[in-house]
Enzyme design. Structure first.
Site, PDB file in Angstrom:
ATOM      1  N   CYS A   1      -0.437   4.131   2.171  1.00 38.31           N
ATOM      2  CA  CYS A   1      -0.214   3.918   3.617  1.00 38.31           C
ATOM      3  C   CYS A   1       1.249   4.163   3.984  1.00 38.31           C
ATOM      4  CB  CYS A   1      -0.543   2.484   4.028  1.00 38.31           C
ATOM      5  SG  CYS A   1      -2.030   1.813   3.308  1.00 38.31           S
ATOM      6  N   ASP A   2       2.164   3.638   3.185  1.00 35.71           N
ATOM      7  CA  ASP A   2       3.556   3.558   3.623  1.00 35.71           C
ATOM      8  C   ASP A   2       4.546   4.427   2.843  1.00 35.71           C
ATOM      9  OD1 ASP A   2       2.755   1.704   5.526  1.00 35.71           O
ATOM     10  OD2 ASP A   2       3.021   0.016   4.168  1.00 35.71           O
TER      11      ASP A   2
ATOM     12  N   CYS B   1       0.833  -1.207   0.000  1.00 30.76           N
ATOM     13  CA  CYS B   1       0.000   0.000   0.000  1.00 30.76           C
ATOM     14  C   CYS B   1       0.871   1.262   0.000  1.00 30.76           C
ATOM     15  CB  CYS B   1      -0.945  -0.008   1.199  1.00 30.76           C
ATOM     16  SG  CYS B   1      -1.998   1.457   1.264  1.00 30.76           S
TER      17      CYS B   1
END
Ligand code: NDP
Length: 326
Positions: free
Chosen positions: A144-145, A141
Protein backbone atom coordinates in the site's frame (compact mmCIF):
# COMPACT_ATOMS: atom_id res chain seq x y z
CA UNK A 1 -33.24 -9.72 28.29
CA UNK A 2 -32.19 -9.94 24.65
CA UNK A 3 -34.86 -9.80 21.96
CA UNK A 4 -35.15 -10.87 18.34
CA UNK A 5 -35.67 -7.78 16.23
CA UNK A 6 -36.13 -9.10 12.74
CA UNK A 7 -35.64 -11.81 10.18
CA UNK A 8 -33.70 -10.86 7.06
CA UNK A 9 -32.39 -12.50 3.90
CA UNK A 10 -28.78 -11.40 4.11
CA UNK A 11 -26.66 -10.19 7.00
CA UNK A 12 -23.26 -8.70 6.25
CA UNK A 13 -20.81 -8.48 9.13
CA UNK A 14 -18.01 -5.95 8.64
CA UNK A 15 -17.61 -2.80 6.59
CA UNK A 16 -14.31 -2.94 4.69
CA UNK A 17 -13.99 -3.27 0.90
CA UNK A 18 -15.17 -6.92 1.08
CA UNK A 19 -18.30 -6.08 3.09
CA UNK A 20 -19.28 -3.08 0.96
CA UNK A 21 -18.73 -4.91 -2.31
CA UNK A 22 -20.82 -7.82 -1.01
CA UNK A 23 -23.46 -5.23 -0.05
CA UNK A 24 -23.49 -3.63 -3.51
CA UNK A 25 -23.96 -6.99 -5.22
CA UNK A 26 -26.41 -8.38 -2.65
CA UNK A 27 -28.62 -5.29 -2.73
CA UNK A 28 -28.64 -5.23 -6.54
CA UNK A 29 -29.73 -8.89 -6.39
CA UNK A 30 -32.60 -7.80 -4.11
CA UNK A 31 -31.34 -9.66 -1.03
CA UNK A 32 -32.06 -6.50 1.00
CA UNK A 33 -28.85 -6.82 3.02
CA UNK A 34 -28.30 -5.31 6.41
CA UNK A 35 -24.71 -4.55 7.31
CA UNK A 36 -23.32 -4.19 10.82
CA UNK A 37 -20.18 -2.09 10.60
CA UNK A 38 -18.21 -3.31 13.62
CA UNK A 39 -16.00 -1.18 15.85
CA UNK A 40 -13.96 0.33 13.03
CA UNK A 41 -16.45 1.37 10.32
CA UNK A 42 -14.68 1.24 6.97
CA UNK A 43 -12.10 -1.26 8.18
CA UNK A 44 -8.33 -1.10 7.74
CA UNK A 45 -8.42 1.39 4.87
CA UNK A 46 -9.66 4.09 7.20
CA UNK A 47 -6.30 3.89 8.96
CA UNK A 48 -4.33 4.61 5.79
CA UNK A 49 -4.08 7.92 4.05
CA UNK A 50 -3.69 7.63 0.29
CA UNK A 51 -4.85 4.53 -1.61
CA UNK A 52 -2.95 4.50 -4.88
CA UNK A 53 -3.40 0.94 -6.07
CA UNK A 54 -7.17 0.56 -6.34
CA UNK A 55 -8.03 0.50 -10.04
CA UNK A 56 -10.16 3.39 -11.25
CA UNK A 57 -8.57 6.20 -9.24
CA UNK A 58 -5.84 7.63 -11.47
CA UNK A 59 -4.93 10.29 -8.91
CA UNK A 60 -5.26 7.95 -5.90
CA UNK A 61 -7.88 8.38 -3.22
CA UNK A 62 -7.97 9.00 0.48
CA UNK A 63 -8.75 5.71 2.32
CA UNK A 64 -11.63 7.08 4.47
CA UNK A 65 -13.10 8.92 1.43
CA UNK A 66 -13.06 5.72 -0.57
CA UNK A 67 -14.91 3.86 2.16
CA UNK A 68 -17.54 6.62 2.32
CA UNK A 69 -18.02 6.30 -1.45
CA UNK A 70 -18.40 2.55 -1.12
CA UNK A 71 -20.99 3.04 1.63
CA UNK A 72 -22.97 5.50 -0.51
CA UNK A 73 -22.86 3.09 -3.44
CA UNK A 74 -24.14 0.21 -1.29
CA UNK A 75 -26.89 2.41 0.19
CA UNK A 76 -27.95 3.59 -3.25
CA UNK A 77 -29.14 0.05 -3.99
CA UNK A 78 -30.88 -0.36 -0.65
CA UNK A 79 -28.29 -1.74 1.77
CA UNK A 80 -29.03 -0.71 5.31
CA UNK A 81 -25.81 0.15 7.11
CA UNK A 82 -26.02 0.03 10.89
CA UNK A 83 -23.43 0.79 13.56
CA UNK A 84 -23.02 -2.18 15.83
CA UNK A 85 -20.92 -5.19 16.71
CA UNK A 86 -21.93 -8.77 16.26
CA UNK A 87 -21.02 -10.22 19.63
CA UNK A 88 -22.30 -13.80 19.32
CA UNK A 89 -23.58 -16.13 16.62
CA UNK A 90 -25.71 -19.26 16.43
CA UNK A 91 -25.49 -20.95 13.05
CA UNK A 92 -27.87 -23.62 11.80
CA UNK A 93 -26.14 -26.65 10.30
CA UNK A 94 -29.12 -27.43 8.03
CA UNK A 95 -29.32 -26.19 4.43
CA UNK A 96 -32.05 -23.55 4.47
CA UNK A 97 -31.72 -23.12 8.25
CA UNK A 98 -31.93 -19.75 9.98
CA UNK A 99 -28.77 -18.22 11.40
CA UNK A 100 -28.76 -15.89 14.37
CA UNK A 101 -26.44 -13.04 15.27
CA UNK A 102 -26.50 -11.08 18.51
CA UNK A 103 -25.87 -7.34 18.13
CA UNK A 104 -24.07 -5.47 20.91
CA UNK A 105 -24.98 -8.21 23.41
CA UNK A 106 -28.56 -7.03 23.37
CA UNK A 107 -30.66 -7.98 20.34
CA UNK A 108 -30.76 -10.86 17.88
CA UNK A 109 -31.07 -10.72 14.09
CA UNK A 110 -32.17 -13.83 12.22
CA UNK A 111 -30.79 -14.26 8.72
CA UNK A 112 -31.14 -16.73 5.87
CA UNK A 113 -27.58 -15.98 4.73
CA UNK A 114 -24.58 -14.43 6.46
CA UNK A 115 -21.56 -12.87 4.78
CA UNK A 116 -18.59 -12.52 7.11
CA UNK A 117 -16.18 -9.73 6.18
CA UNK A 118 -14.69 -8.91 9.55
CA UNK A 119 -11.15 -8.57 8.22
CA UNK A 120 -7.86 -8.96 10.00
CA UNK A 121 -5.96 -6.57 12.19
CA UNK A 122 -2.28 -5.89 11.62
CA UNK A 123 -0.14 -6.48 14.67
CA UNK A 124 2.08 -3.66 15.86
CA UNK A 125 5.01 -3.70 18.26
CA UNK A 126 3.20 -1.57 20.81
CA UNK A 127 5.94 1.02 21.33
CA UNK A 128 4.64 4.55 22.09
CA UNK A 129 6.94 6.07 19.41
CA UNK A 130 5.58 3.58 16.85
CA UNK A 131 1.95 4.38 17.71
CA UNK A 132 2.62 8.13 17.56
CA UNK A 133 4.02 7.87 14.03
CA UNK A 134 1.42 5.54 12.51
CA UNK A 135 0.38 7.27 9.32
CA UNK A 136 3.50 9.47 9.57
CA UNK A 137 5.94 6.93 8.19
CA UNK A 138 5.00 3.82 10.18
CA UNK A 139 2.94 1.43 8.09
CA UNK A 140 1.82 -2.20 8.20
CA UNK A 141 1.45 -2.57 4.45
CA UNK A 142 4.43 -2.26 2.08
CA UNK A 143 2.33 -2.86 -1.03
CA UNK A 144 0.00 0.00 0.00
CA UNK A 145 2.58 2.54 1.12
CA UNK A 146 5.98 1.50 -0.28
CA UNK A 147 5.67 3.76 -3.28
CA UNK A 148 5.75 6.87 -1.07
CA UNK A 149 9.32 5.97 -0.12
CA UNK A 150 10.75 5.71 -3.62
CA UNK A 151 14.58 6.05 -3.57
CA UNK A 152 14.56 6.53 0.20
CA UNK A 153 15.97 4.43 3.06
CA UNK A 154 13.43 2.36 4.98
CA UNK A 155 13.35 -0.48 7.52
CA UNK A 156 11.06 -3.44 7.99
CA UNK A 157 10.43 -5.54 11.09
CA UNK A 158 9.67 -9.29 10.98
CA UNK A 159 11.15 -12.55 9.81
CA UNK A 160 8.14 -14.39 8.34
CA UNK A 161 7.01 -14.80 4.74
CA UNK A 162 5.19 -11.46 4.76
CA UNK A 163 8.26 -9.57 5.98
CA UNK A 164 10.50 -11.35 3.48
CA UNK A 165 8.12 -10.69 0.59
CA UNK A 166 7.55 -7.06 1.57
CA UNK A 167 11.27 -6.48 2.13
CA UNK A 168 12.09 -7.58 -1.43
CA UNK A 169 9.13 -5.58 -2.74
CA UNK A 170 10.47 -2.48 -0.97
CA UNK A 171 14.01 -3.14 -2.20
CA UNK A 172 12.73 -2.71 -5.75
CA UNK A 173 11.44 0.75 -4.95
CA UNK A 174 13.63 2.11 -2.18
CA UNK A 175 17.30 2.95 -2.00
CA UNK A 176 18.10 0.72 0.95
CA UNK A 177 16.04 -1.62 3.13
CA UNK A 178 17.14 -2.73 6.59
CA UNK A 179 15.29 -5.82 7.82
CA UNK A 180 15.10 -6.41 11.57
CA UNK A 181 14.71 -10.06 12.60
CA UNK A 182 14.45 -10.67 16.33
CA UNK A 183 15.86 -14.21 16.30
CA UNK A 184 19.10 -15.48 14.78
CA UNK A 185 17.10 -16.95 11.90
CA UNK A 186 14.07 -16.14 9.78
CA UNK A 187 10.81 -18.00 9.99
CA UNK A 188 10.17 -17.39 6.28
CA UNK A 189 10.36 -20.27 3.79
CA UNK A 190 13.80 -21.16 2.43
CA UNK A 191 12.83 -19.84 -1.01
CA UNK A 192 11.87 -16.45 0.45
CA UNK A 193 15.06 -16.32 2.54
CA UNK A 194 17.03 -17.03 -0.60
CA UNK A 195 15.36 -14.07 -2.32
CA UNK A 196 16.09 -11.81 0.64
CA UNK A 197 19.73 -12.89 0.80
CA UNK A 198 20.17 -12.28 -2.90
CA UNK A 199 18.81 -8.76 -2.90
CA UNK A 200 21.70 -6.31 -2.99
CA UNK A 201 20.17 -3.27 -1.30
CA UNK A 202 18.55 -5.32 1.48
CA UNK A 203 20.47 -5.77 4.72
CA UNK A 204 19.26 -8.26 7.33
CA UNK A 205 20.02 -7.58 10.97
CA UNK A 206 19.47 -10.68 13.10
CA UNK A 207 18.83 -10.59 16.87
CA UNK A 208 17.72 -7.04 16.35
CA UNK A 209 14.62 -5.22 17.58
CA UNK A 210 13.24 -1.71 17.48
CA UNK A 211 14.19 0.33 20.53
CA UNK A 212 12.55 3.54 19.38
CA UNK A 213 11.16 5.11 16.22
CA UNK A 214 12.67 8.56 15.92
CA UNK A 215 10.73 11.55 14.62
CA UNK A 216 8.26 14.17 15.71
CA UNK A 217 5.54 14.42 13.02
CA UNK A 218 7.18 11.99 10.59
CA UNK A 219 9.75 9.22 10.87
CA UNK A 220 13.31 10.31 10.40
CA UNK A 221 15.22 7.55 12.08
CA UNK A 222 15.28 4.30 13.98
CA UNK A 223 17.15 3.21 17.09
CA UNK A 224 17.77 -0.53 16.95
CA UNK A 225 18.91 -2.76 19.76
CA UNK A 226 20.78 -6.04 19.51
CA UNK A 227 18.94 -8.32 21.95
CA UNK A 228 22.05 -10.46 22.53
CA UNK A 229 24.58 -7.74 23.26
CA UNK A 230 22.31 -4.85 24.26
CA UNK A 231 24.16 -2.65 21.79
CA UNK A 232 22.12 0.19 20.31
CA UNK A 233 22.49 1.81 16.93
CA UNK A 234 20.67 4.60 15.11
CA UNK A 235 20.00 4.71 11.38
CA UNK A 236 18.32 7.40 9.28
CA UNK A 237 15.11 6.18 7.61
CA UNK A 238 11.90 7.80 6.41
CA UNK A 239 9.64 4.75 6.54
CA UNK A 240 9.22 1.85 8.96
CA UNK A 241 7.17 -1.16 7.92
CA UNK A 242 5.82 -3.53 10.53
CA UNK A 243 5.32 -7.04 9.15
CA UNK A 244 4.96 -9.19 12.25
CA UNK A 245 1.66 -10.83 11.32
CA UNK A 246 -2.07 -10.17 11.33
CA UNK A 247 -4.82 -11.38 13.59
CA UNK A 248 -8.00 -12.38 11.77
CA UNK A 249 -11.10 -11.07 13.51
CA UNK A 250 -12.73 -14.42 14.08
CA UNK A 251 -12.97 -14.84 17.85
CA UNK A 252 -16.79 -14.94 17.81
CA UNK A 253 -16.77 -17.73 15.20
CA UNK A 254 -14.56 -20.12 17.21
CA UNK A 255 -16.35 -23.45 17.59
CA UNK A 256 -18.86 -22.46 14.87
CA UNK A 257 -16.79 -22.30 11.68
CA UNK A 258 -13.77 -24.18 10.38
CA UNK A 259 -10.58 -22.13 10.66
CA UNK A 260 -6.90 -22.79 10.23
CA UNK A 261 -4.42 -22.91 13.09
CA UNK A 262 -4.03 -19.12 13.04
CA UNK A 263 -7.76 -18.38 13.02
CA UNK A 264 -8.38 -17.59 9.33
CA UNK A 265 -11.73 -18.89 8.10
CA UNK A 266 -11.51 -21.76 5.65
CA UNK A 267 -13.52 -21.44 2.45
CA UNK A 268 -14.27 -24.26 0.03
CA UNK A 269 -12.39 -24.42 -3.27
CA UNK A 270 -12.73 -21.28 -5.33
CA UNK A 271 -15.93 -20.27 -3.51
CA UNK A 272 -16.58 -18.22 -0.37
CA UNK A 273 -18.58 -21.05 1.24
CA UNK A 274 -17.69 -21.95 4.80
CA UNK A 275 -18.52 -25.34 6.34
CA UNK A 276 -21.98 -24.02 7.31
CA UNK A 277 -24.61 -23.82 4.53
CA UNK A 278 -25.64 -20.20 3.94
CA UNK A 279 -22.60 -18.70 5.70
CA UNK A 280 -19.95 -17.16 3.46
CA UNK A 281 -16.61 -15.49 4.15
CA UNK A 282 -14.90 -12.77 2.12
CA UNK A 283 -11.90 -10.48 2.41
CA UNK A 284 -8.93 -10.69 4.74
CA UNK A 285 -10.79 -12.84 7.26
CA UNK A 286 -10.24 -15.77 4.86
CA UNK A 287 -7.09 -14.57 3.06
CA UNK A 288 -3.72 -14.39 4.71
CA UNK A 289 -1.79 -14.20 1.48
CA UNK A 290 -2.95 -11.31 -0.71
CA UNK A 291 -4.73 -8.99 1.76
CA UNK A 292 -5.37 -6.17 -0.72
CA UNK A 293 -8.45 -3.94 -0.95
CA UNK A 294 -9.03 -5.09 -4.51
CA UNK A 295 -8.77 -8.80 -3.69
CA UNK A 296 -11.06 -8.28 -0.69
CA UNK A 297 -13.57 -6.49 -2.93
CA UNK A 298 -13.37 -9.36 -5.43
CA UNK A 299 -14.21 -11.97 -2.82
CA UNK A 300 -17.00 -9.71 -1.48
CA UNK A 301 -18.59 -9.87 -4.91
CA UNK A 302 -18.17 -13.66 -4.91
CA UNK A 303 -19.79 -13.98 -1.48
CA UNK A 304 -22.89 -12.07 -2.56
CA UNK A 305 -23.18 -14.21 -5.69
CA UNK A 306 -22.71 -17.38 -3.64
CA UNK A 307 -25.42 -16.20 -1.21
CA UNK A 308 -27.81 -15.41 -4.04
CA UNK A 309 -27.27 -18.83 -5.67
CA UNK A 310 -27.67 -20.57 -2.33
CA UNK A 311 -31.03 -18.87 -1.73
CA UNK A 312 -32.19 -19.71 -5.26
CA UNK A 313 -31.27 -23.38 -4.74
CA UNK A 314 -33.11 -23.51 -1.41
CA UNK A 315 -36.18 -21.96 -3.03
CA UNK A 316 -36.10 -24.47 -5.90
CA UNK A 317 -35.75 -27.40 -3.47
CA UNK A 318 -38.67 -26.12 -1.38
CA UNK A 319 -40.86 -25.76 -4.48
CA UNK A 320 -39.96 -29.27 -5.65
CA UNK A 321 -40.83 -30.68 -2.22
CA UNK A 322 -44.19 -28.88 -2.33
CA UNK A 323 -44.93 -30.36 -5.76
CA UNK A 324 -44.10 -33.88 -4.53
CA UNK A 325 -46.39 -33.58 -1.53
CA UNK A 326 -49.23 -31.91 -3.51
P1 NDP B 1 4.28 -15.00 10.76
O1 NDP B 1 3.53 -15.19 12.02
O2 NDP B 1 4.61 -16.19 9.94
O3 NDP B 1 5.67 -14.27 11.07
C1 NDP B 1 5.73 -13.18 11.92
C2 NDP B 1 7.18 -12.73 12.04
O4 NDP B 1 7.20 -11.57 12.83
C3 NDP B 1 8.07 -13.76 12.70
O5 NDP B 1 9.34 -13.72 12.14
C4 NDP B 1 8.10 -13.28 14.14
O6 NDP B 1 9.29 -13.58 14.80
C5 NDP B 1 8.05 -11.78 13.95
N1 NDP B 1 7.51 -11.11 15.11
C6 NDP B 1 6.33 -11.33 15.75
N2 NDP B 1 6.18 -10.47 16.76
C7 NDP B 1 7.27 -9.68 16.77
C8 NDP B 1 7.69 -8.61 17.58
N3 NDP B 1 6.95 -8.16 18.60
N4 NDP B 1 8.88 -8.02 17.31
C9 NDP B 1 9.63 -8.46 16.27
N5 NDP B 1 9.31 -9.48 15.48
C10 NDP B 1 8.12 -10.08 15.71
O7 NDP B 1 3.43 -13.91 9.92
P2 NDP B 1 3.41 -13.59 8.36
O8 NDP B 1 2.50 -12.44 8.21
O9 NDP B 1 4.77 -13.45 7.85
O10 NDP B 1 2.75 -14.84 7.69
C11 NDP B 1 1.47 -15.34 8.10
C12 NDP B 1 1.15 -16.62 7.33
O11 NDP B 1 0.92 -16.30 5.95
C13 NDP B 1 2.29 -17.64 7.35
O12 NDP B 1 1.74 -18.92 7.39
C14 NDP B 1 2.98 -17.39 6.03
O13 NDP B 1 3.67 -18.54 5.56
C15 NDP B 1 1.79 -17.04 5.12
N6 NDP B 1 2.22 -16.18 3.98
C16 NDP B 1 2.54 -16.78 2.81
C17 NDP B 1 2.97 -16.03 1.74
C18 NDP B 1 3.29 -16.72 0.47
O14 NDP B 1 3.22 -17.95 0.43
N7 NDP B 1 3.65 -16.02 -0.56
C19 NDP B 1 3.10 -14.58 1.80
C20 NDP B 1 2.76 -14.03 3.09
C21 NDP B 1 2.36 -14.83 4.12
P3 NDP B 1 9.61 -15.04 15.40
O15 NDP B 1 9.94 -15.92 14.22
O16 NDP B 1 10.74 -14.77 16.27
O17 NDP B 1 8.38 -15.50 16.13
Amino acid sequence: MSETIERIKCLIIGSGPAGYTAAIYASRADLKPIMYTGMEPGGQLTTTTEVDNFPGYPEGIDGPAMMMDLQKQAERFGTEVRMGMVTEVEFSKEAGGIHKACIDNSKWVEAETVIISTGATAKYLGLPSEQKLRGGGVSACAVCDGFFYKNQDVAIVGGGDTAAEEATYLANICKKVTMLVRKDEMRASKAMQHRVNNTKNLEVRYNTEVDEVIGDQVVDGLRMVNNKTGEKEEIAITGLFIAIGHKPNTDIFKGHLDMDETGYLITQGKSTKTNIPGVFASGDVQDKEYRQAITAAGTGCMAAMDAERYLAEIETTEEEEKEVTA
